[in-house]
Design a protein around this motif. Structure first.
Motif, PDB file in Angstrom:
ATOM      1  N   LYS A 185       1.996   1.664  -3.539  1.00 51.49           N
ATOM      2  CA  LYS A 185       0.840   2.116  -4.333  1.00 51.49           C
ATOM      3  C   LYS A 185       0.568   3.599  -4.092  1.00 51.49           C
ATOM      4  O   LYS A 185       0.295   4.362  -5.031  1.00 51.49           O
ATOM      5  CB  LYS A 185      -0.386   1.280  -3.958  1.00 51.49           C
ATOM      6  CG  LYS A 185      -1.644   1.680  -4.713  1.00 51.49           C
ATOM      7  CD  LYS A 185      -2.833   0.836  -4.261  1.00 51.49           C
ATOM      8  CE  LYS A 185      -4.111   1.300  -4.964  1.00 51.49           C
ATOM      9  NZ  LYS A 185      -5.296   0.503  -4.501  1.00 51.49           N
ATOM     10  N   ARG A 186       0.663   4.027  -2.830  1.00 50.55           N
ATOM     11  CA  ARG A 186       0.444   5.442  -2.515  1.00 50.55           C
ATOM     12  C   ARG A 186       1.522   6.308  -3.160  1.00 50.55           C
ATOM     13  O   ARG A 186       1.256   7.424  -3.613  1.00 50.55           O
ATOM     14  CB  ARG A 186       0.451   5.655  -0.999  1.00 50.55           C
ATOM     15  CG  ARG A 186       0.022   7.063  -0.589  1.00 50.55           C
ATOM     16  CD  ARG A 186       0.066   7.263   0.903  1.00 50.55           C
ATOM     17  NE  ARG A 186       1.424   7.231   1.430  1.00 50.55           N
ATOM     18  CZ  ARG A 186       1.761   7.599   2.661  1.00 50.55           C
ATOM     19  NH1 ARG A 186       0.825   8.004   3.499  1.00 50.55           N
ATOM     20  NH2 ARG A 186       3.007   7.543   3.066  1.00 50.55           N
ATOM     21  N   ARG A 200      -2.599  15.987  -3.563  1.00 51.21           N
ATOM     22  CA  ARG A 200      -3.746  15.360  -2.917  1.00 51.21           C
ATOM     23  C   ARG A 200      -3.309  14.628  -1.651  1.00 51.21           C
ATOM     24  O   ARG A 200      -2.266  13.970  -1.621  1.00 51.21           O
ATOM     25  CB  ARG A 200      -4.415  14.374  -3.872  1.00 51.21           C
ATOM     26  CG  ARG A 200      -5.707  13.783  -3.331  1.00 51.21           C
ATOM     27  CD  ARG A 200      -6.442  13.029  -4.419  1.00 51.21           C
ATOM     28  NE  ARG A 200      -7.648  12.395  -3.905  1.00 51.21           N
ATOM     29  CZ  ARG A 200      -8.512  11.722  -4.640  1.00 51.21           C
ATOM     30  NH1 ARG A 200      -8.294  11.608  -5.944  1.00 51.21           N
ATOM     31  NH2 ARG A 200      -9.584  11.171  -4.096  1.00 51.21           N
ATOM     32  N   PHE A 231       0.519   6.868  -6.646  1.00 52.29           N
ATOM     33  CA  PHE A 231      -0.637   7.760  -6.655  1.00 52.29           C
ATOM     34  C   PHE A 231      -0.208   9.219  -6.465  1.00 52.29           C
ATOM     35  O   PHE A 231      -0.700  10.125  -7.146  1.00 52.29           O
ATOM     36  CB  PHE A 231      -1.605   7.340  -5.546  1.00 52.29           C
ATOM     37  CG  PHE A 231      -2.875   8.143  -5.517  1.00 52.29           C
ATOM     38  CD1 PHE A 231      -3.921   7.865  -6.386  1.00 52.29           C
ATOM     39  CD2 PHE A 231      -3.035   9.184  -4.612  1.00 52.29           C
ATOM     40  CE1 PHE A 231      -5.079   8.611  -6.358  1.00 52.29           C
ATOM     41  CE2 PHE A 231      -4.190   9.930  -4.565  1.00 52.29           C
ATOM     42  CZ  PHE A 231      -5.229   9.635  -5.449  1.00 52.29           C
ATOM     43  N   LEU A 232       0.739   9.441  -5.538  1.00 54.53           N
ATOM     44  CA  LEU A 232       1.202  10.802  -5.273  1.00 54.53           C
ATOM     45  C   LEU A 232       2.026  11.367  -6.414  1.00 54.53           C
ATOM     46  O   LEU A 232       2.110  12.595  -6.582  1.00 54.53           O
ATOM     47  CB  LEU A 232       2.012  10.828  -3.971  1.00 54.53           C
ATOM     48  CG  LEU A 232       1.210  10.582  -2.683  1.00 54.53           C
ATOM     49  CD1 LEU A 232       2.132  10.517  -1.478  1.00 54.53           C
ATOM     50  CD2 LEU A 232       0.153  11.684  -2.487  1.00 54.53           C
ATOM     51  N   LYS A 233       2.637  10.493  -7.216  1.00 53.56           N
ATOM     52  CA  LYS A 233       3.342  10.966  -8.408  1.00 53.56           C
ATOM     53  C   LYS A 233       2.357  11.566  -9.413  1.00 53.56           C
ATOM     54  O   LYS A 233       2.662  12.546 -10.106  1.00 53.56           O
ATOM     55  CB  LYS A 233       4.104   9.817  -9.068  1.00 53.56           C
ATOM     56  CG  LYS A 233       5.343   9.348  -8.307  1.00 53.56           C
ATOM     57  CD  LYS A 233       6.457  10.379  -8.383  1.00 53.56           C
ATOM     58  CE  LYS A 233       7.720   9.878  -7.698  1.00 53.56           C
ATOM     59  NZ  LYS A 233       8.802  10.895  -7.713  1.00 53.56           N
ATOM     60  N   LEU A 234       1.177  10.964  -9.483  1.00 59.51           N
ATOM     61  CA  LEU A 234       0.149  11.459 -10.405  1.00 59.51           C
ATOM     62  C   LEU A 234      -0.616  12.635  -9.822  1.00 59.51           C
ATOM     63  O   LEU A 234      -1.035  13.546 -10.554  1.00 59.51           O
ATOM     64  CB  LEU A 234      -0.830  10.328 -10.737  1.00 59.51           C
ATOM     65  CG  LEU A 234      -0.255   9.132 -11.505  1.00 59.51           C
ATOM     66  CD1 LEU A 234      -1.286   8.019 -11.606  1.00 59.51           C
ATOM     67  CD2 LEU A 234       0.178   9.569 -12.897  1.00 59.51           C
ATOM     68  N   HIS A 235      -0.817  12.630  -8.503  1.00 53.23           N
ATOM     69  CA  HIS A 235      -1.593  13.691  -7.833  1.00 53.23           C
ATOM     70  C   HIS A 235      -0.803  14.202  -6.636  1.00 53.23           C
ATOM     71  O   HIS A 235      -1.149  13.921  -5.474  1.00 53.23           O
ATOM     72  CB  HIS A 235      -2.952  13.142  -7.386  1.00 53.23           C
ATOM     73  CG  HIS A 235      -3.726  12.451  -8.471  1.00 53.23           C
ATOM     74  ND1 HIS A 235      -4.409  13.138  -9.450  1.00 53.23           N
ATOM     75  CD2 HIS A 235      -3.887  11.121  -8.738  1.00 53.23           C
ATOM     76  CE1 HIS A 235      -4.993  12.265 -10.258  1.00 53.23           C
ATOM     77  NE2 HIS A 235      -4.684  11.040  -9.857  1.00 53.23           N
ATOM     78  N   SER A 266      -3.299  11.689   0.816  1.00 54.06           N
ATOM     79  CA  SER A 266      -3.592  10.258   0.692  1.00 54.06           C
ATOM     80  C   SER A 266      -3.041   9.536   1.913  1.00 54.06           C
ATOM     81  O   SER A 266      -1.824   9.397   2.073  1.00 54.06           O
ATOM     82  CB  SER A 266      -2.964   9.686  -0.581  1.00 54.06           C
ATOM     83  OG  SER A 266      -3.180   8.308  -0.670  1.00 54.06           O
ATOM     84  N   LYS A 315       0.831  -1.209   0.000  1.00 54.51           N
ATOM     85  CA  LYS A 315       0.000   0.000   0.000  1.00 54.51           C
ATOM     86  C   LYS A 315       0.861   1.253   0.000  1.00 54.51           C
ATOM     87  O   LYS A 315       0.499   2.272  -0.599  1.00 54.51           O
ATOM     88  CB  LYS A 315      -0.929  -0.003   1.222  1.00 54.51           C
ATOM     89  CG  LYS A 315      -2.036  -1.033   1.131  1.00 54.51           C
ATOM     90  CD  LYS A 315      -3.140  -0.745   2.137  1.00 54.51           C
ATOM     91  CE  LYS A 315      -4.332  -1.645   1.915  1.00 54.51           C
ATOM     92  NZ  LYS A 315      -5.532  -1.216   2.638  1.00 54.51           N
TER      93      LYS A 315
END
Length: 490
Positions: A369-370, A380, A373-377, A382, A366
């Motif tokens: 995965k986070r 944001r 995710f933070l590379k894309l957003h 998370s 996880k």
């Protein structure tokens, strides 16, 4: 000069430990007398009596101290307990002549207490029944934890039982079911005893003697794997016995704290635990895929035998029990890689299993995965959550540290034992199976072999890996840091 330890608490805990070890020898002496192994009984008694004497003396001299037990004391206490237990537990093996080499005897009992199940014994059936009982009984003692056992028997240790046991417990956390830790320890051992009693009865229904049933139950509920037969569970050639052991290996690989949800009618919370679902999911998927491949390649005559044999070994390895019924080293590469993966992941936290633990693997996955995710957003927020609860950053950091430390320790261990000249697969799997407390590995330490081919140096290194793995690395490895012994350098 080291002055930053509460040696009063350390020595009092050693007193507790010696008393517990003394009591632990009593069932083995009873077995020796039942089977008229009088020489072996005298050897165990010769070890037991000094344990009681040392224990009573230390407990009397070092009464409960008013000094606070610090984290440094905890690491020292837990590590010393496991080292001393392995040394004392190995003495009868040397005295009886079962393993006259002290290093081999130390390895065997380290393997027992750490619930690894690796052995250097070549002719197991030739050993005295009491010796085989003792090495299996160490599984039962080490499965839940020596200090947890001590807290259940001697609640007035007076040294902060919860703090000490937390450093011994498998997994990132040790939850309390009651306000007092000694009551929690008793709850855990009541459940442990229930599992033990039920499995012994079921195995006896399958044709085992009480002696055989007890030994294999100790290895199952402690997820250890010692058997009194060279062929392990394969000796019995019984599908019924295999399925009973599969069920109890699965049960004992589950976080024991989850079982306390069931009487409270929190069944949904039990089955929706993320770690439990990943654990059961891994067993199902790997069993299904490996069974399909082995059946397609004609390794077994029918699909029923295929599923049972594969399920047995997948569960045996993921729970780090190490029992075998077939030589999985002869299986296709995919199946062996799948077994190697679950050898690393291990079982659930706060179970009797070893390995990295499913909760750490899940949290690390996880975390990665986070990161994606933070590379894309990047802007944001998370949070990382397990069971819909936020995982604090310090816990995530500790888990990442543990994973890196596990990998580093694995490679260092494999390099050190490589001086014996064995092939890379043998050395790497030997280090891995000892560090993860599994038992059998691959190649020359596979299911049909043992560890007797290693030198004294390598055997000692593998013994240290077993203790380090059982104590979740940090507790034991901390002793090798100069900062640990001198607080001024911290």
């Amino acid at each position: 000069m080291v002055t930053n330890f509460n040696y009063h608490s350390v020595l009092r805990m050693m007193g507790v430990l010696f008393l517990v070890l003394g009591m632990a020898f009593i069932p083995t002496i009873a077995v020796a007398l039942i089977y008229r192994e009088y020489f072996e009984a005298s050897c165990f008694a010769a070890t037991m009596v000094p344990c009681f004497i040392v224990g009573f003396v230390l407990m009397r001299i070092y009464s409960p101290s008013g000094l606070r037990t610090k984290q440094r004391d905890v690491y020292l206490i837990v590590s010393l307990c496991w080292i001393v237990s392995s040394i004392v537990g190995s003495i009868p093996l040397v005295l009886t002549g079962a393993l006259p080499n002290p290093i081999d005897a130390f390895f065997e009992i380290c393997s027992g207490f750490s619930t690894t199940g690796a052995t250097v014994l070549n002719d197991i059936e030739a050993q005295a029944r009491s010796v085989l009982f003792w090495r299996s009984f160490t599984h039962w003692l080490g499965g839940m934890g020596i200090i947890v056992f001590a807290a259940a028997l001697l609640p007035s240790m007076g040294i902060g039982g919860q703090l000490v046991a937390s450093a011994e417990a498998p997994g990132p956390t040790l939850s309390k079911t009651k306000a007092k830790f000694s009551d929690t320890a008793k709850d855990l051992y009541k459940l442990y005893l229930i599992f033990t009693a039920i499995e012994i009865i079921l195995l006896m229904f399958g044709g085992m003697t009480l002696y055989d049933a007890a030994i294999h139950t100790f290895g199952t509920v402690g997820t250890g794997g010692f058997s009194n037969y060279s062929a392990s569970i394969g000796h019995f050639q019984s599908p019924y016995i295999e399925w009973v052991i599969i069920v109890f290996m699965v049960l004992c690989g589950i976080n024991f704290n989850l079982y306390f949800l069931l009487p409270k009618k929190r069944i949904k919370e039990f089955f929706f635990d993320e770690e439990l679902r990943v654990y059961l999911g891994l067993i199902f998927v790997i069993t299904a895929l490996s069974s399909a491949m082995l059946f397609a390649k004609g390794f077994f005559a029918n699909i029923g035998d295929t599923i049972r044999t594969v399920a047995f070994h997948v569960v045996s390895v993921i729970t780090t029990t190490g029992y075998v019924t077939a030589d999985y080293d002869l299986w296709p590469t995919f199946c062996k890689l799948a077994i190697m993966i679950v050898m690393i992941t291990g079982a659930c936290q706060s179970s009797t299993g070893g390995g990295v633990k499913i909760i750490r693997v899940l949290t690390t996955a996880k975390f990665v995965k986070r990161g994606f995710f933070l590379k894309l957003h990047p802007n944001r927020v998370s949070n990382l959550a397990i069971n819909k609860r936020k995982v604090e950053q310090n816990i995530v950091t500790d888990i990442v540290y543990f994973v890196f430390l596990y990998v580093a320790t694995l490679f260092v261990g494999a390099i050190l034992i490589s001086f014996d000249g064995k092939d890379m697969v043998t050395n790497f799997s030997a280090a891995m199976t000892c560090l993860s407390n599994v038992g059998p590995g691959f190649a020359e330490v596979g299911p049909t072999f043992n560890f007797s081919g290693y030198s004294n140096f390598s055997t000692f290194i593998l013994s240290i890996l077993m203790i380090a793995g059982r104590l979740e690395l940090f507790t034991f490895v901390m002793l090798f840091s100069p900062h640990f012994w001198n607080s001024d350098r911290a």
